[in-house]
Design a protein around this motif. Structure first.
Motif, mmCIF file in Angstrom:
data_model
loop_
_atom_site.group_PDB
_atom_site.id
_atom_site.type_symbol
_atom_site.label_atom_id
_atom_site.label_comp_id
_atom_site.label_asym_id
_atom_site.label_seq_id
_atom_site.Cartn_x
_atom_site.Cartn_y
_atom_site.Cartn_z
ATOM 1 N N PRO A 79 0.839 -1.139 -0.216
ATOM 2 C CA PRO A 79 0.000 0.006 0.120
ATOM 3 C C PRO A 79 1.026 1.335 -0.109
ATOM 4 O O PRO A 79 1.892 1.336 0.430
ATOM 5 C CB PRO A 79 -0.917 -0.078 1.190
ATOM 6 C CG PRO A 79 -0.116 -1.084 2.248
ATOM 7 C CD PRO A 79 0.767 -1.988 1.147
ATOM 8 N N MET A 80 0.524 2.440 -0.769
ATOM 9 C CA MET A 80 1.151 3.504 -0.735
ATOM 10 C C MET A 80 0.817 4.436 0.691
ATOM 11 O O MET A 80 -0.228 3.991 1.376
ATOM 12 C CB MET A 80 0.836 4.561 -2.012
ATOM 13 C CG MET A 80 1.204 3.781 -3.209
ATOM 14 S SD MET A 80 0.696 5.302 -4.374
ATOM 15 C CE MET A 80 0.755 4.194 -5.758
ATOM 16 N N PRO A 81 1.597 5.139 1.198
ATOM 17 C CA PRO A 81 1.487 5.933 2.384
ATOM 18 C C PRO A 81 -0.144 6.654 1.950
ATOM 19 O O PRO A 81 -0.303 7.192 1.095
ATOM 20 C CB PRO A 81 2.270 6.886 2.594
ATOM 21 C CG PRO A 81 3.672 6.423 1.535
ATOM 22 C CD PRO A 81 2.897 5.382 0.686
ATOM 23 N N ALA A 82 -0.754 6.503 3.138
ATOM 24 C CA ALA A 82 -2.109 7.279 2.995
ATOM 25 C C ALA A 82 -1.973 8.648 3.177
ATOM 26 O O ALA A 82 -1.105 9.238 3.573
ATOM 27 C CB ALA A 82 -2.828 7.185 4.430
ATOM 28 N N GLU A 83 -2.735 9.145 2.088
ATOM 29 C CA GLU A 83 -2.788 10.757 1.742
ATOM 30 C C GLU A 83 -1.738 11.209 0.932
ATOM 31 O O GLU A 83 -1.535 12.439 0.832
ATOM 32 C CB GLU A 83 -3.150 11.764 2.985
ATOM 33 C CG GLU A 83 -4.232 11.207 3.920
ATOM 34 C CD GLU A 83 -5.499 11.271 3.251
ATOM 35 O OE1 GLU A 83 -5.925 12.204 2.520
ATOM 36 O OE2 GLU A 83 -6.458 10.325 3.436
ATOM 37 N N ALA A 84 -0.776 10.302 0.710
ATOM 38 C CA ALA A 84 0.674 10.687 -0.022
ATOM 39 C C ALA A 84 0.176 11.110 -1.612
ATOM 40 O O ALA A 84 -0.412 10.450 -2.234
ATOM 41 C CB ALA A 84 1.772 9.896 0.048
ATOM 42 N N ASP A 85 0.877 12.138 -1.978
ATOM 43 C CA ASP A 85 0.960 12.303 -3.439
ATOM 44 C C ASP A 85 1.603 10.936 -4.146
ATOM 45 O O ASP A 85 2.518 10.586 -3.469
ATOM 46 C CB ASP A 85 1.691 13.533 -3.880
ATOM 47 C CG ASP A 85 2.018 13.790 -5.473
ATOM 48 O OD1 ASP A 85 1.807 12.950 -6.154
ATOM 49 O OD2 ASP A 85 2.173 14.738 -5.576
ATOM 50 N N PRO A 86 0.956 10.356 -4.915
ATOM 51 C CA PRO A 86 1.548 9.220 -5.392
ATOM 52 C C PRO A 86 2.644 9.294 -6.420
ATOM 53 O O PRO A 86 3.646 8.298 -6.586
ATOM 54 C CB PRO A 86 0.334 8.526 -6.335
ATOM 55 C CG PRO A 86 -0.493 9.708 -6.799
ATOM 56 C CD PRO A 86 -0.327 10.675 -5.653
ATOM 57 N N THR A 87 3.165 10.502 -6.675
ATOM 58 C CA THR A 87 4.314 10.648 -7.660
ATOM 59 C C THR A 87 5.544 10.054 -7.262
ATOM 60 O O THR A 87 6.218 9.184 -7.686
ATOM 61 C CB THR A 87 4.573 12.091 -7.877
ATOM 62 O OG1 THR A 87 3.392 12.639 -8.185
ATOM 63 C CG2 THR A 87 5.862 12.418 -8.733
ATOM 64 N N SER A 88 5.869 10.420 -5.824
ATOM 65 C CA SER A 88 7.222 9.655 -5.304
ATOM 66 C C SER A 88 7.202 8.306 -4.973
ATOM 67 O O SER A 88 8.287 7.663 -5.390
ATOM 68 C CB SER A 88 7.396 10.567 -3.703
ATOM 69 O OG SER A 88 8.011 11.700 -4.262
ATOM 70 N N PRO A 89 5.997 7.885 -4.362
ATOM 71 C CA PRO A 89 6.197 6.177 -4.083
ATOM 72 C C PRO A 89 6.061 5.551 -5.542
ATOM 73 O O PRO A 89 6.915 4.594 -5.562
ATOM 74 C CB PRO A 89 4.702 5.945 -3.486
ATOM 75 C CG PRO A 89 4.446 7.100 -2.735
ATOM 76 C CD PRO A 89 4.967 8.317 -3.850
ATOM 77 N N VAL A 90 5.336 5.884 -6.456
ATOM 78 C CA VAL A 90 5.549 5.229 -7.924
ATOM 79 C C VAL A 90 7.051 5.464 -8.485
ATOM 80 O O VAL A 90 7.512 4.696 -8.919
ATOM 81 C CB VAL A 90 4.486 5.753 -8.702
ATOM 82 C CG1 VAL A 90 4.621 5.247 -10.209
ATOM 83 C CG2 VAL A 90 3.174 5.319 -8.320
ATOM 84 N N ALA A 91 7.483 6.664 -8.343
ATOM 85 C CA ALA A 91 9.038 6.772 -8.916
ATOM 86 C C ALA A 91 9.768 6.004 -8.171
ATOM 87 O O ALA A 91 10.813 5.174 -8.787
ATOM 88 C CB ALA A 91 9.486 8.167 -8.775
ATOM 89 N N GLU A 92 9.786 5.799 -6.901
ATOM 90 C CA GLU A 92 10.699 4.956 -6.030
ATOM 91 C C GLU A 92 10.438 3.566 -6.654
ATOM 92 O O GLU A 92 11.361 2.800 -6.595
ATOM 93 C CB GLU A 92 10.373 5.299 -4.536
ATOM 94 C CG GLU A 92 10.572 6.555 -4.160
ATOM 95 C CD GLU A 92 10.349 6.811 -2.568
ATOM 96 O OE1 GLU A 92 9.902 5.961 -2.209
ATOM 97 O OE2 GLU A 92 10.237 8.131 -2.359
ATOM 98 N N ALA A 93 9.211 3.227 -6.617
ATOM 99 C CA ALA A 93 8.842 1.716 -7.157
ATOM 100 C C ALA A 93 9.398 1.614 -8.563
ATOM 101 O O ALA A 93 10.158 0.204 -8.705
ATOM 102 C CB ALA A 93 7.455 1.531 -7.118
#
Length: 193
Positions: free
Chosen positions: A117-131
């Motif tokens: 799961p992505m961090p709640a309320e986080a902008d998805p840009t950083s988690p997707v780029a890191e993934a």
């Protein structure tokens, strides 16, 4: 690219040879299916590789949503699943990347699926780029045939799917056996790691 998977959990005493025979008989029908990039015919067998269940759980990567629709409700094959097992829920994710690993020419025997799961309320840009950066690193590992990343924007989860030619370490992942691999349009979605 679009990813999807359905999981059919079978009784603990189910003869998994029935699934192996089913795949051997029916899998070639999708080896040239329009819009299908990849279908990995996956199983988990209770007591094998640490699996607690018997399960048939194919994983798909679609080059087109038209192909996916044709398969699911256009008479393209899903009706056989419904007739045999009932209609399972189908999980689906929007594709982000699909990468060829160093063992792309080999025959994958295992697959892993890792959902985070992505961090709640986080902008998805950083988690997707890191993934994506993590996927590139992982796709270069020995034994990797193909690695893919997708996102479910409803639940905001990332799924990483990897096909392995060697036995895979399934730390924090679900481990499957690959019975057959159909890749009619994989060339349309895959890039080099």
């Amino acid at each position: 690219m679009y990813a999807m998977q359905y999981e059919i959990t079978l009784p603990a005493d189910y003869d998994m040879q029935v699934i192996r025979q089913r795949v051997a008989a029916k899998a070639p029908a999708l080896d040239a299916f329009p819009g299908l990039a990849l279908k990995a015919y996956l199983t988990r067998e209770r007591g094998v590789d640490g699996s607690p269940v018997n399960q048939y759980a194919p994983f798909y990567l679609w080059a087109s949503t038209e192909g996916m629709g044709r398969f699911l409700w256009g008479g393209g094959g899903f009706g056989g699943i419904v007739d045999s097992f009932g209609r399972p829920p189908v999980r689906h994710w929007t594709g982000v990347a699909c990468l060829a690993g160093p063992d792309r020419g080999g025959v994958p025997r295992h697959a892993t699926r890792h959902i985070v799961p992505m961090p709640a309320e986080a902008d998805p840009t950083s988690p997707v780029a890191e993934a994506v950066a993590d996927l590139r690193r992982r796709a270069r590992q020995p034994g990797v045939h193909t690695a893919a990343l997708a996102v479910d924007p409803r639940s905001w989860e990332l799924v990483r799917f990897t096909l392995w030619t060697d036995p895979a370490a399934a730390k924090d992942s679900t481990l499957y056996q690959v019975l057959h691999l159909s890749t009619p349009y994989l060339g349309e979605i895959i890039r080099a790691a």
